[in-house]
Design a protein around this motif. Structure first.
Motif, PDB file in Angstrom:
ATOM      1  N   TRP A 236       6.375  -3.031 -28.820  1.00 32.27           N
ATOM      2  CA  TRP A 236       6.896  -3.243 -27.464  1.00 32.27           C
ATOM      3  C   TRP A 236       7.096  -1.928 -26.693  1.00 32.27           C
ATOM      4  CZ3 TRP A 236       6.721  -7.137 -24.364  1.00 32.27           C
ATOM      5  CH2 TRP A 236       7.507  -7.145 -23.207  1.00 32.27           C
ATOM      6  N   PRO A 237       7.662  -0.889 -27.300  1.00 30.67           N
ATOM      7  CA  PRO A 237       7.847   0.374 -26.552  1.00 30.67           C
ATOM      8  C   PRO A 237       6.532   1.056 -26.171  1.00 30.67           C
ATOM      9  CG  PRO A 237       9.297   0.298 -28.475  1.00 30.67           C
ATOM     10  CD  PRO A 237       8.316  -0.830 -28.621  1.00 30.67           C
TER      11      PRO A 237
ATOM     12  N   ARG B 205       8.386  -9.572 -36.925  1.00 30.36           N
ATOM     13  CA  ARG B 205       9.489  -8.972 -36.177  1.00 30.36           C
ATOM     14  C   ARG B 205       9.298  -7.451 -36.063  1.00 30.36           C
ATOM     15  NH1 ARG B 205      15.464 -10.036 -35.809  1.00 30.36           N
ATOM     16  NH2 ARG B 205      16.341  -7.999 -35.412  1.00 30.36           N
ATOM     17  N   ALA B 206       8.931  -6.835 -37.188  1.00 30.13           N
ATOM     18  CA  ALA B 206       8.734  -5.380 -37.191  1.00 30.13           C
ATOM     19  C   ALA B 206       7.555  -4.999 -36.287  1.00 30.13           C
ATOM     20  CB  ALA B 206       8.491  -4.895 -38.620  1.00 30.13           C
TER      21      ALA B 206
ATOM     22  N   GLN C 140       9.238 -13.571 -45.400  1.00 28.61           N
ATOM     23  CA  GLN C 140       8.659 -12.208 -45.437  1.00 28.61           C
ATOM     24  C   GLN C 140       7.713 -11.977 -44.266  1.00 28.61           C
ATOM     25  OE1 GLN C 140       6.823 -11.273 -49.187  1.00 28.61           O
ATOM     26  NE2 GLN C 140       8.765 -11.212 -50.244  1.00 28.61           N
ATOM     27  N   LEU C 141       6.899 -12.990 -43.976  1.00 25.67           N
ATOM     28  CA  LEU C 141       5.979 -12.859 -42.838  1.00 25.67           C
ATOM     29  C   LEU C 141       6.752 -12.751 -41.531  1.00 25.67           C
ATOM     30  CD1 LEU C 141       3.284 -15.374 -44.073  1.00 25.67           C
ATOM     31  CD2 LEU C 141       2.833 -12.993 -43.411  1.00 25.67           C
TER      32      LEU C 141
ATOM     33  N   THR D 294       3.234  -1.380 -37.765  1.00 27.03           N
ATOM     34  CA  THR D 294       4.691  -1.228 -37.828  1.00 27.03           C
ATOM     35  C   THR D 294       5.080   0.255 -37.794  1.00 27.03           C
ATOM     36  OG1 THR D 294       4.838  -1.165 -40.252  1.00 27.03           O
ATOM     37  CG2 THR D 294       4.944  -3.330 -39.218  1.00 27.03           C
ATOM     38  N   GLU D 295       4.052   1.136 -37.747  1.00 33.21           N
ATOM     39  CA  GLU D 295       4.286   2.579 -37.640  1.00 33.21           C
ATOM     40  C   GLU D 295       3.608   3.062 -36.360  1.00 33.21           C
ATOM     41  OE1 GLU D 295       6.020   4.217 -39.902  1.00 33.21           O
ATOM     42  OE2 GLU D 295       6.137   2.664 -41.436  1.00 33.21           O
ATOM     43  N   ARG D 296       3.740   4.391 -36.069  1.00 31.61           N
ATOM     44  CA  ARG D 296       3.110   4.904 -34.836  1.00 31.61           C
ATOM     45  C   ARG D 296       2.209   6.106 -35.102  1.00 31.61           C
ATOM     46  NH1 ARG D 296       8.100   4.337 -30.803  1.00 31.61           N
ATOM     47  NH2 ARG D 296       8.491   2.148 -31.203  1.00 31.61           N
ATOM     48  N   ASP D 297       1.939   6.401 -36.365  1.00 33.23           N
ATOM     49  CA  ASP D 297       1.179   7.623 -36.658  1.00 33.23           C
ATOM     50  C   ASP D 297      -0.264   7.557 -36.153  1.00 33.23           C
ATOM     51  OD1 ASP D 297       0.669   5.660 -38.505  1.00 33.23           O
ATOM     52  OD2 ASP D 297       0.794   6.945 -40.270  1.00 33.23           O
TER      53      ASP D 297
END
Ligand SMILES: C[S@@+](CC[C@H](N)C(=O)[O-])C[C@H]1O[C@@H](n2cnc3c(N)ncnc32)[C@H](O)[C@@H]1O
Length: 196
Positions: free
Chosen positions: A121-122, A114-115, A108-109, A66-69
């Motif tokens: 996607w990008p 979704r996140a 929650q899941l 859910t992050e891009r680091d």
């Protein structure tokens, strides 16, 4: 494999890879540049063991999808998102799921899925393919999740190659229900990015 079908040399991301069953399967089927991440370090170590045992290799990293680091900025030709889910399709093999899950877990899941979809996607090249999968039989994690993603993502469309017959059509994806002496419950949707 045939649903993703990356070309030789394709740059592929396995975004929630541990314990690595599908990572190894992809590498056995295709000659690709595979990058595999998982947020759980202990589970990621199992992926490393599996690949070593099978003589396969991928670029592994601990990372939160859910992050891009963890991302080096180069887009992917294909992404496998085998998302964390309720496991409601594999209860016969993991009966503890029935006792441990709470109704509130599903919402929650669904938010986590979704996140994950929105963050990954990008990272896909135009014309690239994202395969979303769960071992759930619940619409909130499957059909409805993909319906909502397609509604808010104008450059995404569902495209299934000819000849893929597993499961029954469920919205923009396919749902497999657990069968006696056969497969578990499973859902998959193949999403293609416009613009190539
Ligand atoms: C369904 S399992 C993946 C199974 C794996 N694809 C296989 O075939 O062996 C989901 C995985 O997602 C990981 N996960 C959960 N949240 C994550 C996140 N935010 N980023 C990356 N991985 C995550 C879990 O640690 C778990 O290993």
């Amino acid at each position: 494999g045939p649903v993703v079908a990356p070309r030789p040399g394709a740059r592929v991301l396995d975004a929630c890879c541990a314990p690595g069953g599908k990572t190894a399967h992809l590498l056995e089927l295709f000659d690709v540049d595979l990058h595999a991440i998982d947020s759980d370090a202990a589970r990621l170590a199992r992926v490393e063991d599996t690949l070593t045992r099978l003589g396969l290799s991928a670029t592994l990293a601990q990372g939160d999808a859910t992050e891009r680091d963890w991302w080096d900025g180069t887009p992917f030709d294909a992404i496998l998102l085998d998302a964390p889910c309720s496991g409601s399709g594999v209860i016969r093999r993991h009966p503890d799921i029935k006792r441990l899950r709470r109704p509130s877990d599903i919402a929650q899941l669904a938010l986590l899925q979704r996140a994950l979809l929105d963050n990954l996607w990008p990272l896909l090249k135009p014309g690239g393919t994202l395969l979303y999968a769960t071992c759930s039989v619940l619409p909130e994690e499957n059909r409805d999740q993909i319906r909502d993603f397609l509604a808010r993502t104008p450059d995404a469309s569902e495209q299934m190659p000819d000849g893929i017959a597993w499961g029954q059509v469920s919205g923009a994806g396919r749902q497999l229900l657990p069968k006696v002496d056969s497969h578990d419950g499973f859902f998959y949707a193949r999403l293609v990015k416009a613009g190539r």
